[in-house]
Scaffold this motif. Structure first.
Motif, PDB file in Angstrom:
ATOM      1  N   ASP A 162       0.814  -1.214   0.000  1.00 14.18           N
ATOM      2  CA  ASP A 162       0.000   0.000   0.000  1.00 14.18           C
ATOM      3  C   ASP A 162       0.849   1.266   0.000  1.00 14.18           C
ATOM      4  OD1 ASP A 162      -2.281  -1.560   0.027  1.00 14.18           O
ATOM      5  OD2 ASP A 162      -2.620  -1.344   2.191  1.00 14.18           O
ATOM      6  N   ARG A 163       2.038   1.203   0.587  1.00 15.79           N
ATOM      7  CA  ARG A 163       2.870   2.399   0.746  1.00 15.79           C
ATOM      8  C   ARG A 163       3.799   2.649  -0.438  1.00 15.79           C
ATOM      9  NH1 ARG A 163       4.146   3.713   6.848  1.00 15.79           N
ATOM     10  NH2 ARG A 163       5.953   4.734   5.939  1.00 15.79           N
ATOM     11  N   ASN A 164       3.823   1.771  -1.410  1.00 11.69           N
ATOM     12  CA  ASN A 164       4.834   1.853  -2.463  1.00 11.69           C
ATOM     13  C   ASN A 164       4.877   3.221  -3.142  1.00 11.69           C
ATOM     14  OD1 ASN A 164       6.837   1.005  -4.265  1.00 11.69           O
ATOM     15  ND2 ASN A 164       5.337   0.336  -5.774  1.00 11.69           N
ATOM     16  N   LEU A 165       3.740   3.725  -3.582  1.00 16.19           N
ATOM     17  CA  LEU A 165       3.685   5.009  -4.270  1.00 16.19           C
ATOM     18  C   LEU A 165       2.821   6.007  -3.507  1.00 16.19           C
ATOM     19  CD1 LEU A 165       3.300   3.719  -7.951  1.00 16.19           C
ATOM     20  CD2 LEU A 165       5.399   4.451  -6.807  1.00 16.19           C
ATOM     21  N   ALA A 166       2.799   5.879  -2.187  1.00 13.40           N
ATOM     22  CA  ALA A 166       1.975   6.763  -1.361  1.00 13.40           C
ATOM     23  C   ALA A 166       2.518   8.189  -1.404  1.00 13.40           C
ATOM     24  CB  ALA A 166       1.951   6.256   0.080  1.00 13.40           C
ATOM     25  N   PRO A 167       1.649   9.185  -1.227  1.00 11.19           N
ATOM     26  CA  PRO A 167       2.110  10.582  -1.197  1.00 11.19           C
ATOM     27  C   PRO A 167       3.152  10.796  -0.104  1.00 11.19           C
ATOM     28  CG  PRO A 167      -0.276  10.475  -1.374  1.00 11.19           C
ATOM     29  CD  PRO A 167       0.192   9.075  -1.101  1.00 11.19           C
ATOM     30  N   LEU A 181       9.369   0.762   6.839  1.00 13.74           N
ATOM     31  CA  LEU A 181       8.838   0.363   8.152  1.00 13.74           C
ATOM     32  C   LEU A 181       8.017  -0.920   8.070  1.00 13.74           C
ATOM     33  CD1 LEU A 181       7.961   3.779   9.825  1.00 13.74           C
ATOM     34  CD2 LEU A 181      10.088   2.469   9.909  1.00 13.74           C
ATOM     35  N   PRO A 182       7.051  -1.049   7.136  1.00 12.20           N
ATOM     36  CA  PRO A 182       6.367  -2.339   7.032  1.00 12.20           C
ATOM     37  C   PRO A 182       7.285  -3.473   6.569  1.00 12.20           C
ATOM     38  CG  PRO A 182       5.605  -0.830   5.313  1.00 12.20           C
ATOM     39  CD  PRO A 182       6.406  -0.022   6.288  1.00 12.20           C
ATOM     40  N   LEU A 183       8.353  -3.129   5.851  1.00 11.47           N
ATOM     41  CA  LEU A 183       9.321  -4.158   5.465  1.00 11.47           C
ATOM     42  C   LEU A 183       9.995  -4.745   6.706  1.00 11.47           C
ATOM     43  CD1 LEU A 183      11.078  -5.777   3.561  1.00 11.47           C
ATOM     44  CD2 LEU A 183      12.483  -3.725   3.187  1.00 11.47           C
ATOM     45  N   ILE A 184      10.380  -3.897   7.646  1.00  7.61           N
ATOM     46  CA  ILE A 184      10.969  -4.395   8.890  1.00  7.61           C
ATOM     47  C   ILE A 184       9.959  -5.254   9.650  1.00  7.61           C
ATOM     48  CG2 ILE A 184      11.854  -3.682  11.147  1.00  7.61           C
ATOM     49  CD1 ILE A 184      13.096  -1.250   9.719  1.00  7.61           C
ATOM     50  N   ASP A 185       8.685  -4.827   9.684  1.00  6.65           N
ATOM     51  CA  ASP A 185       7.648  -5.623  10.339  1.00  6.65           C
ATOM     52  C   ASP A 185       7.515  -6.991   9.680  1.00  6.65           C
ATOM     53  OD1 ASP A 185       6.945  -3.708  12.245  1.00  6.65           O
ATOM     54  OD2 ASP A 185       5.482  -2.754  10.915  1.00  6.65           O
ATOM     55  N   ASP A 201       3.461   8.624  -8.365  1.00  9.90           N
ATOM     56  CA  ASP A 201       4.364   9.101  -7.323  1.00  9.90           C
ATOM     57  C   ASP A 201       5.641   8.288  -7.405  1.00  9.90           C
ATOM     58  OD1 ASP A 201       5.375  10.206  -4.753  1.00  9.90           O
ATOM     59  OD2 ASP A 201       3.307  10.904  -4.568  1.00  9.90           O
ATOM     60  N   TYR A 202       6.539   8.507  -6.446  1.00 10.66           N
ATOM     61  CA  TYR A 202       7.823   7.814  -6.431  1.00 10.66           C
ATOM     62  C   TYR A 202       7.848   6.762  -5.324  1.00 10.66           C
ATOM     63  CZ  TYR A 202       9.173  11.860  -9.207  1.00 10.66           C
ATOM     64  OH  TYR A 202       9.234  12.824 -10.179  1.00 10.66           O
ATOM     65  N   PRO A 203       8.612   5.666  -5.530  1.00  5.73           N
ATOM     66  CA  PRO A 203       8.745   4.668  -4.464  1.00  5.73           C
ATOM     67  C   PRO A 203       9.758   5.069  -3.396  1.00  5.73           C
ATOM     68  CG  PRO A 203       9.986   3.961  -6.378  1.00  5.73           C
ATOM     69  CD  PRO A 203       9.286   5.230  -6.772  1.00  5.73           C
ATOM     70  N   VAL A 204      10.463   6.185  -3.623  1.00  4.04           N
ATOM     71  CA  VAL A 204      11.484   6.665  -2.683  1.00  4.04           C
ATOM     72  C   VAL A 204      11.169   8.097  -2.284  1.00  4.04           C
ATOM     73  CG1 VAL A 204      13.268   5.161  -3.641  1.00  4.04           C
ATOM     74  CG2 VAL A 204      12.986   7.470  -4.561  1.00  4.04           C
ATOM     75  N   TYR A 205      11.733   8.517  -1.149  1.00  2.00           N
ATOM     76  CA  TYR A 205      11.573   9.895  -0.724  1.00  2.00           C
ATOM     77  C   TYR A 205      12.418  10.809  -1.610  1.00  2.00           C
ATOM     78  CZ  TYR A 205       9.278   7.941   3.344  1.00  2.00           C
ATOM     79  OH  TYR A 205       8.414   7.260   4.159  1.00  2.00           O
ATOM     80  N   THR A 206      11.889  11.994  -1.895  1.00  2.00           N
ATOM     81  CA  THR A 206      12.566  12.888  -2.836  1.00  2.00           C
ATOM     82  C   THR A 206      13.465  13.900  -2.150  1.00  2.00           C
ATOM     83  OG1 THR A 206      10.727  14.470  -2.834  1.00  2.00           O
ATOM     84  CG2 THR A 206      10.644  12.686  -4.462  1.00  2.00           C
ATOM     85  N   ARG A 207      13.447  13.966  -0.836  1.00  2.00           N
ATOM     86  CA  ARG A 207      14.267  14.914  -0.103  1.00  2.00           C
ATOM     87  C   ARG A 207      15.201  14.181   0.849  1.00  2.00           C
ATOM     88  NH1 ARG A 207       9.423  18.836   1.765  1.00  2.00           N
ATOM     89  NH2 ARG A 207      10.880  19.323   3.442  1.00  2.00           N
ATOM     90  N   LYS A 208      16.431  14.657   0.902  1.00  3.66           N
ATOM     91  CA  LYS A 208      17.437  14.028   1.754  1.00  3.66           C
ATOM     92  C   LYS A 208      16.987  13.985   3.204  1.00  3.66           C
ATOM     93  CE  LYS A 208      22.228  14.509   3.275  1.00  3.66           C
ATOM     94  NZ  LYS A 208      21.909  14.500   4.714  1.00  3.66           N
ATOM     95  N   ALA A 209      16.412  15.085   3.700  1.00  2.00           N
ATOM     96  CA  ALA A 209      15.992  15.130   5.103  1.00  2.00           C
ATOM     97  C   ALA A 209      14.931  14.084   5.388  1.00  2.00           C
ATOM     98  CB  ALA A 209      15.469  16.528   5.451  1.00  2.00           C
TER      99      ALA A 209
END
Length: 523
Positions: free
Chosen positions: A13-18, A322-326, A363-371
């Motif tokens: 569910d989180r793959n391309l989440a906002p 996070l769900p991957l670790i779970d 959307d993207y599967p990764v975060y777009t900002r370093k922070a």
């Protein structure tokens, strides 16, 4: 729904989440209030100051301080390193060198670095550029005229050799036996190693067979050196699933679940026999779901019972971390196993962004900002400390990240023998020396092994990760950047930015990240 199934569904569910709501949730998931964040930043600033006082930055830090990706010359060098040995003919090589070397201002870098190898490289590149340029502009000395008379074949050979020399600084050994010898001195003071047999995705069955043999040979060579009772105190090996099968893709799932599972199982069984760590490396986001099917199948092998050495690498820049670790925790518990999890920032950001753009994904599967990636890493670290079935491994060269991990470990009542830090060979040496002596932490060094022809893709990923002007590795070497800036709290940075007025909420559509080249979300 079982814990395994619930985590798998959440993961999908989180793959391309906002991104924005996920980051807000991540900030809460770190569990850090303003006071804790101030303490972590103060500790990180002290670490930066101590590292800089040591005056012993590695070659990568020194090189990137001079030739980061914020400079035209740094971009030219990265392009040259990536392309040079892939070019089949001399004419194209000459054109490539003309393009990447001839038009840059190399002389401005000569003598600017404290590292003499970096200064020598600047001198050589400046001389090459002079020869390739207008002879009326170049230096009027005998050396210049002699090289100019010798012509482009000599330049071609010299530049090729320079790229090999640069690459050799980031390889721990050309063979596993050479690497084992090189590891003896660091191991004598407490460091441990995870070896990576350099290679990329197999394109043919012959490629896959060659990589399998290289991994198996490495395991067999390392086995006599695995003398400790605990896997944690022995060397380990990292394996890329894409190197073990030429069709590692969802469309070939039936083949993958037979052939790739069996190859991975054989290597895991050999690693168990040697009592060493065996890590499955993280790769592109679109392969994650399939990789979990493979991991579950291999981990369920009855003969692997009682072995704590099976490990998985997870990337904090991925929205599913996070769900991957779970899922990993629930899977390990269901099999009554303990596993290792190596938490990294991420290694394929540029490719993930471009793939999402080309495919027109929402959307993207990764975060777009370093922070955002830094915050995700801290939230993932907190979660790892709550999982009894997982031995956490924190791979980072970032002082703030290390300080945050130490803070979270203390909160969780976890001593330094219950987790470890990791770093890349040739990077972060001084920081991890400081962590080891000041906090008693354990560090494992990720060591690439192989010939230079196998190094290029690895080297380019390292340059992309750490060459941006916002990366810690770049900033730590630039003493003009205050230690407080280098150790800046990523949560405070996001909160301040998101509270400022904005004219658009769109994600980046072009280039290398929302804030440009300086915002790659790595170390």
């Amino acid at each position: 729904m079982t814990d395994i199934a619930a985590a798998r569904q959440s993961l999908r569910d989180r793959n391309l989440a906002p991104e924005a709501p996920l980051v807000r949730q991540l900030i809460a998931d770190t569990g850090l209030d303003a006071s804790a964040r101030r303490k972590i930043s103060a500790h990180a600033e002290a670490l930066v100051t101590t590292v800089r006082k040591g005056n012993r930055l590695g070659l990568m830090e020194s090189f990137l301080a001079e030739y980061g990706l914020a400079t035209d010359e740094g971009v030219a060098l990265m392009s040259l390193a990536e392309a040079l040995l892939r070019v089949p003919d001399a004419e194209t090589i000459d054109a490539l060198i003309h393009d990447k070397v001839g038009g840059s201002n190399w002389s401005s870098h000569f003598g600017a670095s404290a590292n003499q190898l970096v200064n020598f490289s600047s001198w050589a590149l400046s001389l090459t550029a002079d020869v390739l340029g207008d002879p009326e502009i170049g230096p009027k000395n005998a050396l210049h005229r002699a090289i100019a008379r010798l012509g482009e074949p000599v330049i071609r050979t010299a530049v090729g050799q320079a790229m090999r020399l640069l690459g050799s600084q980031f390889v721990f050994g050309r063979t596993i036996d050479e690497a084992i010898v090189n590891a003896k001195k660091p191991e004598s003071i407490g460091y441990r190693y995870s070896y990576d047999m350099l290679g990329e995705a197999a394109r043919t069955s012959a490629d896959a067979a060659r990589y399998f043999d290289a991994y198996m040979s490495a395991i067999n060579s390392l086995a006599p050196h695995c003398t400790a009772a605990s896997v944690r105190d022995n060397p380990g090996i990292s394996v890329k699933l894409s190197a073990l099968h030429p069709r590692y893709e969802f469309a070939q799932r039936s083949r993958v679940m037979t052939e790739l599972v069996e190859a991975t199982r054989q290597l895991a069984l050999a690693a168990k026999s040697a009592n060493m760590g065996f890590n499955i490396d993280a790769e592109e986001a679109d392969r994650l779901d399939l990789s979990l099917d493979i991991i579950a199948e291999v981990l369920a092998t009855p003969e692997l019972a009682g072995w704590d050495g099976f490990g998985v690498v997870v990337q904090a820049y991925g929205k599913r971390v996070l769900p991957l670790i779970d899922w990993l925790d629930a899977t390990a518990k269901s099999l009554n196993r303990r596993i290792m999890v190596r938490l990294v920032k991420g290694a394929y950001w540029d490719a993930e962004i471009k793939r999402a753009q080309v495919m027109g994904l929402p959307d993207y599967p990764v975060y777009t900002r370093k922070a955002a990636t830094d915050i995700s890493y801290i939230a993932a670290a907190r979660k790892l400390f709550t999982k009894a079935s997982i031995y956490p491994q924190f791979a980072s060269h970032n002082a703030h990240t290390a300080a945050a991990v130490l803070h979270l470990a203390a909160e969780a009542g976890r001593g330094p023998d219950s987790y470890e830090f990791q770093r890349l060979h040739g990077m972060g040496e001084r920081l991890h020396d400081v962590l080891r002596t000041s906090a008693g932490t354990r560090t494992r060094i990720y060591a690439p092994v192989g010939a230079h022809k196998d190094l290029l893709a690895y080297l380019v990923r390292r340059l992309l990760e750490n060459g941006a002007n916002g990366s810690f590795v770049y900033q730590i070497a630039d003493e003009d950047i205050p230690a407080a800036t280098v150790a800046e709290d990523p949560i405070g940075k996001v909160l301040a930015r998101d509270s400022a007025p904005t004219t658009s909420s769109h994600l980046p559509l072009e280039g290398a990240g929302q804030e440009g080249v300086g915002e790659r979300p790595y170390v």
